[in-house]
Design a protein around this motif. Structure first.
Motif, short mmCIF file in Angstrom:
data_model
loop_
_atom_site.label_atom_id
_atom_site.label_comp_id
_atom_site.label_asym_id
_atom_site.label_seq_id
_atom_site.Cartn_x
_atom_site.Cartn_y
_atom_site.Cartn_z
N PRO A 144 0.90 -1.33 0.23
CA PRO A 144 -0.08 0.11 -0.12
C PRO A 144 0.82 1.31 -0.17
N GLY A 145 2.04 1.08 0.42
CA GLY A 145 2.97 2.36 0.39
C GLY A 145 3.88 2.40 -0.51
N GLY A 146 3.69 1.51 -1.51
CA GLY A 146 4.64 1.46 -2.85
C GLY A 146 6.09 1.38 -2.34
N PRO A 147 6.78 2.08 -2.95
CA PRO A 147 8.27 1.83 -2.54
C PRO A 147 8.66 1.91 -1.00
N ILE A 148 7.75 2.35 -0.06
CA ILE A 148 8.04 2.50 1.20
C ILE A 148 7.95 1.11 2.13
N THR A 149 6.88 0.23 1.52
CA THR A 149 6.39 -0.95 1.98
C THR A 149 7.04 -2.07 1.19
N ARG A 150 8.20 -2.23 1.27
CA ARG A 150 8.89 -3.43 0.43
C ARG A 150 8.92 -4.58 1.17
N TRP A 151 8.95 -5.91 0.64
CA TRP A 151 8.74 -7.17 1.27
C TRP A 151 10.09 -7.87 0.76
N HIS A 152 10.74 -8.39 1.71
CA HIS A 152 12.03 -9.13 1.48
C HIS A 152 11.89 -10.67 1.61
N THR A 153 12.88 -11.50 1.12
CA THR A 153 13.19 -12.77 1.47
C THR A 153 14.44 -13.06 1.92
N HIS A 154 14.53 -14.27 2.35
CA HIS A 154 15.78 -14.85 2.99
C HIS A 154 16.09 -15.99 2.08
N THR A 155 17.43 -16.34 1.67
CA THR A 155 17.76 -17.34 1.29
C THR A 155 17.88 -18.82 2.26
N VAL A 156 17.22 -19.85 2.04
CA VAL A 156 17.14 -20.71 2.90
C VAL A 156 17.64 -22.06 2.22
N CYS A 157 17.63 -23.12 3.01
CA CYS A 157 18.13 -24.55 2.62
C CYS A 157 16.88 -25.28 2.87
N ALA A 158 16.21 -25.91 1.97
CA ALA A 158 15.12 -26.69 2.32
C ALA A 158 15.07 -28.17 1.56
N ARG A 159 14.19 -29.10 2.24
CA ARG A 159 13.98 -30.09 2.02
C ARG A 159 12.82 -30.32 1.35
N GLY A 160 12.43 -30.47 0.03
CA GLY A 160 11.15 -30.82 -0.60
C GLY A 160 10.46 -29.34 -0.13
N ASP A 161 9.23 -29.58 0.36
CA ASP A 161 8.14 -28.50 0.39
C ASP A 161 8.35 -28.07 2.00
N LYS A 162 9.19 -28.90 2.84
CA LYS A 162 9.47 -28.24 4.10
C LYS A 162 10.05 -26.84 4.37
#
Length: 219
Positions: A144-162
């Motif tokens: 809703p805040g455009g470039p103010i309200t940014r979403w980030h991700t983390h790099t993770v190590c996963a086994r299947g869909d866990k």
């Protein structure tokens, strides 16, 4: 332990990967290390800025639901802390998750955050410094805040869909797992200005200015 040392350790916890190219200002979604620490507020339209200000106000009002750690526990937030080594004096940021809120259909709801963020400082009580909102894997969060309200991700190590775990210290993944990006999240910090409220990692200086961290942490 001297404050400078604590701040140096904290910096190591949040420092981006030096070799990674940053995403351009205004990017709404990306890896934690590729997005700039602070949003470029000037890129937001007046309507987007107003929406971001309104969201912060709603979050400040909602935090009164959890005036103490005990109240947060009663509300379903997991406030247990991990074991800290005898020589670990760094500021840790506990993400106290709420299992019920993490599995409902409410997205970016100030009254139902997926986690409360507490500053965990040796010898000090936990202090609420922010809220975290998270999206189911594969879905992008609302901005809703455009470039103010940014979403980030983390790099993770996963086994299947866990659910993924953090990579090892050298950045590699254990055998049987593969590297992928985790679900999107958005932190809103209880600082005194709009820019630092939407920082990707804990803005320790601004949290100190807001009297949420003791002076010795970064002064």
């Amino acid at each position: 332990m001297k404050a400078l040392t604590i701040c140096a350790v904290l910096g190591l916890l949040v420092a981006p990967v030096a070799s990674a190219a940053k995403l351009p200002p205004g990017t709404l979604h990306g890896n934690e290390h590729l997005l700039a620490q602070y949003p470029t507020v000037a890129l937001a339209t007046p309507r987007q800025r107003a929406a971001a200000v309104r969201l912060v106000a709603q979050i400040r009002a909602a935090r009164r639901k959890w005036p103490t750690v005990e109240a947060a526990m009663v509300a379903g937030f997991d406030t247990r802390t991990l074991h800290r080594g005898a020589r670990d004096f760094a500021v840790h940021y506990l993400h106290a998750e709420n299992h019920r809120y993490s599995h409902d259909s409410h997205n970016l709801d100030p009254a139902r955050p997926e986690a409360l963020i507490y500053a965990n400082i040796p010898g000090w009580p936990l202090v609420l410094v922010g809220l975290m909102f998270a999206m189911p894997r594969g879905l992008e969060g609302p901005t809703p805040g455009g470039p103010i309200t940014r979403w980030h991700t983390h790099t993770v190590c996963a086994r299947g869909d866990k659910r993924g775990l953090s990579p090892r210290a050298d950045g590699s993944c254990p055998a049987g797992t593969r590297e992928r990006q985790g679900g999107e999240m958005l932190h809103v910090w209880l600082t005194g200005d709009l820019r630092s409220a939407f920082a990707i990692h804990a803005p320790s200086r601004e949290l100190g200015l807001a009297r949420l961290l003791p002076d010795f942490v970064c002064h």
